[in-house]
Design a protein around this motif. Structure first.
Motif, PDB file in Angstrom:
ATOM      1  N   GLY A 117       0.803  -1.212   0.000  1.00  0.00           N
ATOM      2  CA  GLY A 117       0.000   0.000   0.000  1.00  0.00           C
ATOM      3  C   GLY A 117       0.839   1.266   0.000  1.00  0.00           C
ATOM      4  N   PRO A 118       0.219   2.408  -0.245  1.00  0.00           N
ATOM      5  CA  PRO A 118       0.942   3.692  -0.296  1.00  0.00           C
ATOM      6  C   PRO A 118       1.678   4.011   0.999  1.00  0.00           C
ATOM      7  N   ALA A 119       1.077   3.728   2.138  1.00  0.00           N
ATOM      8  CA  ALA A 119       1.717   4.040   3.420  1.00  0.00           C
ATOM      9  C   ALA A 119       2.995   3.229   3.595  1.00  0.00           C
ATOM     10  N   GLU A 120       2.958   1.953   3.214  1.00  0.00           N
ATOM     11  CA  GLU A 120       4.151   1.109   3.345  1.00  0.00           C
ATOM     12  C   GLU A 120       5.247   1.561   2.393  1.00  0.00           C
ATOM     13  N   ARG A 121       4.852   1.924   1.179  1.00  0.00           N
ATOM     14  CA  ARG A 121       5.849   2.417   0.213  1.00  0.00           C
ATOM     15  C   ARG A 121       6.503   3.695   0.727  1.00  0.00           C
ATOM     16  N   SER A 122       5.712   4.570   1.286  1.00  0.00           N
ATOM     17  CA  SER A 122       6.249   5.819   1.817  1.00  0.00           C
ATOM     18  C   SER A 122       7.203   5.556   2.977  1.00  0.00           C
ATOM     19  N   ALA A 123       6.858   4.593   3.835  1.00  0.00           N
ATOM     20  CA  ALA A 123       7.711   4.272   4.981  1.00  0.00           C
ATOM     21  C   ALA A 123       9.051   3.710   4.518  1.00  0.00           C
ATOM     22  N   VAL A 124       9.040   2.866   3.483  1.00  0.00           N
ATOM     23  CA  VAL A 124      10.284   2.302   2.952  1.00  0.00           C
ATOM     24  C   VAL A 124      11.135   3.401   2.321  1.00  0.00           C
ATOM     25  N   PRO A 254      11.205  -1.764  18.396  1.00  0.00           N
ATOM     26  CA  PRO A 254      10.178  -1.051  17.615  1.00  0.00           C
ATOM     27  C   PRO A 254      10.319  -1.328  16.120  1.00  0.00           C
ATOM     28  N   LYS A 255       9.189  -1.500  15.462  1.00  0.00           N
ATOM     29  CA  LYS A 255       9.227  -1.866  14.039  1.00  0.00           C
ATOM     30  C   LYS A 255       9.887  -0.791  13.199  1.00  0.00           C
ATOM     31  N   ASP A 256       9.729   0.482  13.569  1.00  0.00           N
ATOM     32  CA  ASP A 256      10.378   1.556  12.809  1.00  0.00           C
ATOM     33  C   ASP A 256      11.894   1.410  12.854  1.00  0.00           C
ATOM     34  N   GLU A 257      12.431   1.023  14.014  1.00  0.00           N
ATOM     35  CA  GLU A 257      13.874   0.821  14.135  1.00  0.00           C
ATOM     36  C   GLU A 257      14.331  -0.361  13.287  1.00  0.00           C
TER      37      GLU A 257
END
Length: 489
Positions: A117-124, A254-257
């Motif tokens: 999805g767009p949110a996952e692409r943006s996070a990557v 944390p998943k972001d890390e």
């Protein structure tokens, strides 16, 4: 896992469909290990109805097991495609089909592939962008990723198959050549159709096994460089959000890390392969050199040819699984293997060292993530095991830690620029024996580096001294020796 280079044979356990019946990766029945067994010409090829006990009133039961007569045309068409295959040593169309089907079935924990999805692409994209900024401070190699992408598992399969083809074809080609050499020369002309059939079926079996392996791997990798080789397109940093989610479970970080740490590793790999132009060909060339040294046990292959039964193709598959392919114990083979193992260790060690340096002060879970990924490789993680299955290479886990320590020591001794300059030519890199004694290599290199600095300094001082003396001795500037004075006298 099989010890043979390609690990022939179907997986011991196939997924189940909604009725609880076994289903092979190509959408067929129980497979080679089912009750359809030895007399089934479709067993082991992933065709519909490959297994199962047929009823007595089914006129096709004796030949096709529980194959539905309505699927007979499709089955013959699929078999015909396999036997008529005239491409390279691996049927890559079949490999791609089976890999996609394996991905579609999902992982053993029930996770199904899904579009990103767009949110996952943006996070990557944000993670790779930040990773590149952090890496700028710990390596002299500039960014190697022109684009950051988030892939689904199916997209990973599509993007990496060309690289798998380059890795696997040399070994498979060696096998295909051996199939044409086992018969006496006077018999080869009359046995041509049989040899052609065996090669076609061999290509199908290679394609089936490789497709299955790549499909399973797609459910576990987190990026495009998990095995230390650039599997994806150049200059494209790729992460798989769905697999990162699975990787993150129970880590307590944390998943972001975790995403950012994995982005650091992916971006570091991209820098190395983008700015060390000889590295990719060096590593893939080592695979080809290793493949050339693989020999085929011709006595086993001769037995297979002599006893080949077209109605029992899985007999050939079983024979291949019993260790027909062995590496040559020659200096050339050992050299190719050592060259590849050392290069992979140096790549992984460099990435490990620079990522740790970039992350240790910024990510609270950096140490834990580093150790998790090291253990994943050392315990025979999915990428390493698949690599070993496909080309017969098992990396020695201790090489990664040795290489990482060597690069860290070089950083302390020579600085970031001096460390990274070793990538300018393969002859400058540490050897396998240097990995056994990283400190010795660093001290030796430091002595050589200091001596070189001294020589360059002396040369520079000599040039400067010559320049100062020039006005005093240059005949063009001395009126007593100026050639122009001769014309005046």
């Amino acid at each position: 896992m099989s010890d043979t280079p390609f690990g022939f044979g179907l997986p011991p356990e196939e997924p189940e469909d909604g009725d609880g019946k076994k289903k092979d990766p190509a959408g067929g029945g129980q497979g080679a290990g089912g009750q359809g067994g030895a007399g089934n010409p479709f067993a082991g090829f992933g065709l519909p109805g490959a297994g199962g006990a047929g009823g007595a009133d089914n006129p096709f039961a004796a030949m096709f097991g529980s194959l539905n007569p309505n699927d007979l045309g499709a089955a013959f068409q699929q078999l015909g495609q396999m036997l008529s295959y005239e491409g390279g040593p691996v049927n890559w169309d079949m490999a791609k089909q089976i890999a996609r089907q394996t991905v579609a079935q999902g992982t053993p924990d029930g996770t199904k592939d899904a579009s990103v999805g767009p949110a996952e692409r943006s996070a990557v994209e944000e993670a790779v962008r930040l990773a590149d900024i952090w890496l700028d401070g710990v390596t002299s190699l500039p960014s190697g990723a022109n684009m950051a992408v988030a892939w689904s598992r199916a997209e990973w399969v599509e993007a990496t198959l060309p690289a798998w083809q380059q890795l696997v074809d040399p070994v498979a080609e060696r096998v295909g050549t051996a199939m044409g050499e086992v018969l006496p020369e006077e018999m080869q002309s009359v046995a041509g159709p049989l040899i052609g059939m065996m090669r076609s079926m061999g290509g199908a079996m290679f394609g089936q096994q490789i497709g299955q392996a790549v499909g399973v791997l797609a459910g576990e990798v987190v990026g495009s460089t998990d095995i230390g080789l650039p599997l994806g397109p150049a200059n494209r940093a790729a992460l798989l959000p769905l697999n990162i989610e699975a990787f993150s479970k129970d880590l307590g970080v944390p998943k972001d890390e975790i995403r950012l740490y994995l982005a650091l590793r992916e971006a570091a790999h991209q820098r190395l392969f983008a700015h060390v132009p000889w590295l990719r060909s060096h590593m893939f060339g080592a695979v080809e050199g290793y493949a050339r040294g693989i020999k085929v046990d011709t006595s086993k292959l001769e037995d297979v040819v002599g006893q080949f039964d077209p109605s029992n193709p899985e007999g050939l598959q079983e024979a291949l699984q019993q260790g027909m392919f062995q590496p040559e114990d020659t200096p050339e083979q050992k050299a190719a293997l050592a060259r590849l193992e050392t290069a992979l260790a140096l790549v992984e060690g460099w990435v490990d060292a620079v990522v740790h340096e970039a992350a240790k002060q910024r990510l609270t879970g950096a140490d834990a993530l580093r150790e998790t990924l090291r253990r994943r490789r050392a315990s025979g993680g999915p990428a390493e095991q698949t690599f070993a299955t496909l080309i017969g290479l098992q990396l020695r886990p201790r090489r990664l830690r040795d290489a990482s320590r060597l690069w860290a020591s070089l950083t302390d001794a020579r600085g970031v620029d001096g460390r990274d300059r070793l990538w300018e030519h393969p002859d400058m890199l540490p050897t396998a024996s240097d990995l056994d004694d990283p400190d010795g290599f660093v001290h030796h290199e430091q002595a050589d580096f200091s001596e070189l600095d001294k020589m360059l300094g002396e040369a520079a001082r000599g040039e400067q001294g010559g320049t100062k003396d020039t006005p005093k001795t240059d005949p063009a500037q001395d009126p007593k020796t100026d050639p122009k004075d001769d014309t005046d006298k």
